[in-house]
Design an enzyme around this catalytic site. Structure first.
Site, mmCIF file in Angstrom:
data_model
loop_
_atom_site.group_PDB
_atom_site.id
_atom_site.type_symbol
_atom_site.label_atom_id
_atom_site.label_comp_id
_atom_site.label_asym_id
_atom_site.label_seq_id
_atom_site.Cartn_x
_atom_site.Cartn_y
_atom_site.Cartn_z
ATOM 1 N N CYS A 144 0.736 -1.278 0.015
ATOM 2 C CA CYS A 144 0.086 -0.105 -0.006
ATOM 3 C C CYS A 144 0.903 1.323 0.202
ATOM 4 O O CYS A 144 2.128 1.237 0.503
ATOM 5 C CB CYS A 144 -0.893 0.035 1.283
ATOM 6 S SG CYS A 144 -1.715 1.321 1.632
ATOM 7 N N HIS A 145 0.394 2.342 -0.318
ATOM 8 C CA HIS A 145 1.242 3.471 -0.599
ATOM 9 C C HIS A 145 1.383 4.131 0.947
ATOM 10 O O HIS A 145 2.646 4.449 0.792
ATOM 11 C CB HIS A 145 0.255 4.646 -1.416
ATOM 12 C CG HIS A 145 1.289 5.944 -1.581
ATOM 13 N ND1 HIS A 145 1.302 7.105 -0.698
ATOM 14 C CD2 HIS A 145 2.103 6.069 -2.739
ATOM 15 C CE1 HIS A 145 2.106 7.660 -1.270
ATOM 16 N NE2 HIS A 145 2.619 7.439 -2.301
ATOM 17 N N THR A 146 0.805 3.909 2.047
ATOM 18 C CA THR A 146 1.267 4.232 3.297
ATOM 19 C C THR A 146 2.322 3.385 3.576
ATOM 20 O O THR A 146 3.389 3.992 4.384
ATOM 21 C CB THR A 146 0.148 3.723 4.228
ATOM 22 O OG1 THR A 146 -1.122 4.237 3.844
ATOM 23 C CG2 THR A 146 0.408 4.134 5.707
ATOM 24 N N HIS A 189 0.932 -3.835 5.877
ATOM 25 C CA HIS A 189 -0.471 -3.860 6.770
ATOM 26 C C HIS A 189 -1.637 -4.460 5.968
ATOM 27 O O HIS A 189 -2.531 -4.410 6.459
ATOM 28 C CB HIS A 189 -0.580 -2.762 7.144
ATOM 29 C CG HIS A 189 -0.801 -1.574 6.237
ATOM 30 N ND1 HIS A 189 0.250 -0.960 5.574
ATOM 31 C CD2 HIS A 189 -1.799 -0.703 5.800
ATOM 32 C CE1 HIS A 189 -0.174 -0.143 4.681
ATOM 33 N NE2 HIS A 189 -1.676 0.019 4.888
ATOM 34 N N GLU A 190 -1.362 -4.614 4.636
ATOM 35 C CA GLU A 190 -2.558 -5.614 3.867
ATOM 36 C C GLU A 190 -2.170 -6.862 3.769
ATOM 37 O O GLU A 190 -1.160 -7.148 2.867
ATOM 38 C CB GLU A 190 -2.645 -4.729 2.574
ATOM 39 C CG GLU A 190 -3.271 -3.386 2.657
ATOM 40 C CD GLU A 190 -3.670 -2.924 1.062
ATOM 41 O OE1 GLU A 190 -4.296 -1.876 1.236
ATOM 42 O OE2 GLU A 190 -3.279 -3.328 0.282
ATOM 43 N N CYS A 207 -11.897 -3.338 20.034
ATOM 44 C CA CYS A 207 -11.598 -4.002 21.207
ATOM 45 C C CYS A 207 -12.782 -4.495 21.789
ATOM 46 O O CYS A 207 -12.875 -5.372 22.608
ATOM 47 C CB CYS A 207 -11.002 -3.051 22.190
ATOM 48 S SG CYS A 207 -12.192 -1.659 22.780
ATOM 49 N N CYS A 228 -14.877 -0.343 24.348
ATOM 50 C CA CYS A 228 -15.078 1.185 24.589
ATOM 51 C C CYS A 228 -15.982 1.900 23.911
ATOM 52 O O CYS A 228 -16.695 1.045 23.111
ATOM 53 C CB CYS A 228 -13.506 1.539 23.810
ATOM 54 S SG CYS A 228 -13.602 1.668 21.837
ATOM 55 N N CYS A 282 -16.532 1.290 20.091
ATOM 56 C CA CYS A 282 -16.754 -0.180 19.649
ATOM 57 C C CYS A 282 -18.258 -0.370 20.028
ATOM 58 O O CYS A 282 -18.790 -1.184 19.127
ATOM 59 C CB CYS A 282 -15.900 -1.022 20.121
ATOM 60 S SG CYS A 282 -14.162 -0.978 19.607
ATOM 61 N N CYS A 311 -11.821 2.754 17.334
ATOM 62 C CA CYS A 311 -11.658 2.199 18.732
ATOM 63 C C CYS A 311 -10.825 2.922 19.368
ATOM 64 O O CYS A 311 -9.502 3.234 18.912
ATOM 65 C CB CYS A 311 -11.074 0.599 18.382
ATOM 66 S SG CYS A 311 -10.545 -0.294 19.828
ATOM 67 N N CYS A 327 -6.937 -2.646 3.871
ATOM 68 C CA CYS A 327 -6.726 -1.212 3.974
ATOM 69 C C CYS A 327 -7.528 -0.486 2.912
ATOM 70 O O CYS A 327 -8.552 -0.032 3.103
ATOM 71 C CB CYS A 327 -5.116 -1.021 4.014
ATOM 72 S SG CYS A 327 -4.818 0.846 4.233
ATOM 73 N N ARG A 375 -2.278 -2.501 -7.002
ATOM 74 C CA ARG A 375 -1.949 -3.336 -6.055
ATOM 75 C C ARG A 375 -1.135 -4.433 -6.490
ATOM 76 O O ARG A 375 -1.558 -5.019 -7.458
ATOM 77 C CB ARG A 375 -3.273 -3.886 -5.207
ATOM 78 C CG ARG A 375 -3.808 -2.966 -4.294
ATOM 79 C CD ARG A 375 -2.959 -2.596 -2.922
ATOM 80 N NE ARG A 375 -3.504 -1.700 -2.171
ATOM 81 C CZ ARG A 375 -3.394 -0.442 -2.040
ATOM 82 N NH1 ARG A 375 -2.710 0.062 -2.936
ATOM 83 N NH2 ARG A 375 -3.887 0.052 -1.005
#
Length: 380
Positions: free
Chosen positions: A48-50, A70-71, A100, A103, A106, A114, A178, A373
C-alpha cells in the site's frame, strides 16, 4: 501448526534498516503471542502507498529498523492468553486498526474508531508490554501499525484480526485490509448514493478506484472521475467511471465545471487525494439541498479547510471517514462475503504479483505509478 505454539519461530522477513533504502530479506525471530495477541502465518501480503510513505520517512518521525506491511491474509498459528474469537487454523486478515469491543466507539453503531486499537504510526512495539515480538540476534526490530506483514510470521493484537471464510482466496481478499475497504466504505457506508444518482470521485488511485467501485455497486448512473493524470481514465472505466474531468484542462475551478455538467452539482462526492484544494472542490461541487461530500484523503498537518458558511446553510453536508467506517472484526467478514458472491470485484485492483524475494520490485512498481496493488507471495 500448533506444534510451534509457545515457541520462538525463526522465519524470513523483509527488514527496512533505514529510510528509502531497499528492504533486506533477513532471518528474524518471532516471539510467541502474549495475552490478547495472535501469531499469524502470512501467506500473501500487498503493498500500500502508506508503506511506501513511511519507508521514505518524509514528514514523520523515522523509526528503523522496521518491518512494514499492513495488507495481508494468513492463517492463525497460535493465540495468546484470553483470546477466544480465534483459534489455530483460522483464516484471517490483520488490520491496521482494531475493535476491542469494550470502548465507547466499539459499542457505538456510528463509529469504528476504537479507543484502544486506533492506528498509531509512531508506535513500534506491542501494547501489552511495550516490547517488540521481532528480533535479530537479540536486537529488537520495530513493528509497523501493529501488523508488520512483510514477515512470514507476525504477532498482532487479537482485536486487529478478522476471522474470515476459509474458502476465500487469500491472494485476493488480502487487499481488503486497508485501501480498498477505505474507498469502498467511504461510498457505500458514508456517502450512501442512491440508485441512479451522480457521484464525483476525486483522485483515481487505489482508494479512489475503490470509491468508484462502491458507487458502481450502489447503482450510481453518473460516476465522474476527477484526476490530474488523464491517462488514469481508461483504467477507471473498469470501476464504473463513465466521465472524466482533469482540472488542468479548465480555466475555472473544477467545482464550477462539475456543477455545470450536472445542472447544479453532483448528489455525492468522495475525495481520495489528501489535497486540501481537492477537499474544498469536492465539497463545493455537491448539489445544494441534499449533496453529501466525504473526505478520505489525509491532508498535510498545516492545511486548513476554507469554504463559505453559506455552503453549509444551503444544506450541503460534509463528512469524514476512517477505514470506510468498517469495524474490522464485525464488518470485514461480510465484505469478504460480498466478494465471494460476486458483488465485489477484487481482481481488477490487482495489477502485479511477485515472490517475497522480489519485494523491492513491488516498491519500484508503485513508485513508478505502474501498480494499483501488487500481491507479494510469501511462499515461493
Amino acid at each position: 501448526m500448533s506444534n510451534t505454539a509457545g515457541q520462538v519461530i525463526k522465519c524470513k522477513a523483509a527488514v527496512a534498516w533505514e529510510a528509502a533504502k531497499p528492504l533486506v530479506i533477513e532471518e528474524v525471530e518471532v516471539a510467541p503471542p502474549k495475552a490478547g495477541e495472535v501469531r499469524l502465518k502470512i501467506l500473501y501480503t500487498s503493498l500500500c502507498h502508506t508503506d511506501v510513505y513511511f519507508w521514505e520517512a518524509k514528514g514523520q518521525t523515522p523509526l528503523f529498523p522496521r518491518i512494514f506491511g499492513h495488507e495481508a491474509g494468513g492463517i492463525v498459528e497460535s493465540v495468546g492468553e484470553g483470546v477466544t474469537h480465534l483459534k489455530p487454523g483460522d483464516h484471517a486478515l490483520p488490520v491496521f486498526t482494531g475493535e476491542c469491543g469494550e470502548c465507547p466507539h466499539c459499542k457505538s453503531e456510528e463509529s469504528n474508531m476504537c479507543d484502544l486499537l486506533r492506528i498509531n504510526t509512531d508506535r513500534g512495539v506491542m501494547l501489552h508490554d511495550q516490547e517488540s515480538r521481532f528480533s535479530i540476534n537479540g536486537k529488537p526490530i520495530y513493528h509497523f501499525v501493529g501488523t508488520s506483514t512483510f514477515s512470514e510470521y507476525t504477532v498482532v493484537h487479537a482485536g486487529c484480526v478478522a476471522k474470515i471464510n476459509p474458502e476465500a482466496p487469500l491472494d485476493k481478499v488480502c487487499v481488503l485490509s486497508c485501501g480498498i475497504c477505505t474507498g469502498l466504505g467511504a461510498t457505500i457506508n458514508v456517502a450512501k448514493p442512491k440508485p441512479g444518482s451522480s457521484v464525483a470521485v476525486f483522485g483515481l488511485g487505489a482508494v479512489g478506484l475503490a470509491a468508484a467501485e462502491g458507487a458502481r455497486i450502489s447503482g450510481a448512473s453518473r460516476i465522474i472521475g476527477v484526476d490530474l493524470i488523464s491517462s488514469r481514465f481508461e483504467l477507471a472505466k473498469k470501476f464504473g467511471v463513465n466521465e472524466f474531468v482533469n482540472p488542468k484542462d479548465h480555466n475555472k475551478p473544477v467545482q464550477e465545471v462539475i456543477a455545470e455538467m450536472t445542472n447544479g452539482g453532483v448528489d455525492r462526492s468522495v475525495e481520495c487525494t489528501g489535497s486540501i484544494q481537492a477537499m474544498i472542490s469536492a465539497f463545493e461541487c455537491v448539489h445544494d439541498g441534499w449533496g453529501v461530500a466525504v473526505l478520505v484523503g489525509v491532508p498535510s498537518k498545516d492545511d486548513a479547510f476554507k469554504t463559505h458558511p453559506v455552503n453549509f446553510l444551503n444544506e450541503r453536508t460534509l463528512k469524514g471517514t476512517f477505514y470506510g467506517n468498517y469495524k474490522p472484526r464485525t464488518d470485514l467478514p461480510n465484505v469478504v462475503e460480498k466478494y465471494m458472491k460476486g458483488e465485489l470485484e477484487l481482481e481488477k485492483f490487482i495489477t502485479h504479483t511477485v515472490p517475497f524475494s522480489e519485494i523491492n520490485k513491488a516498491f519500484d512498481l508503485m513508485l513508478k505509478g505502474e501498480s494499483i496493488r501488487c500481491i507479494i507471495r510469501m511462499e515461493e
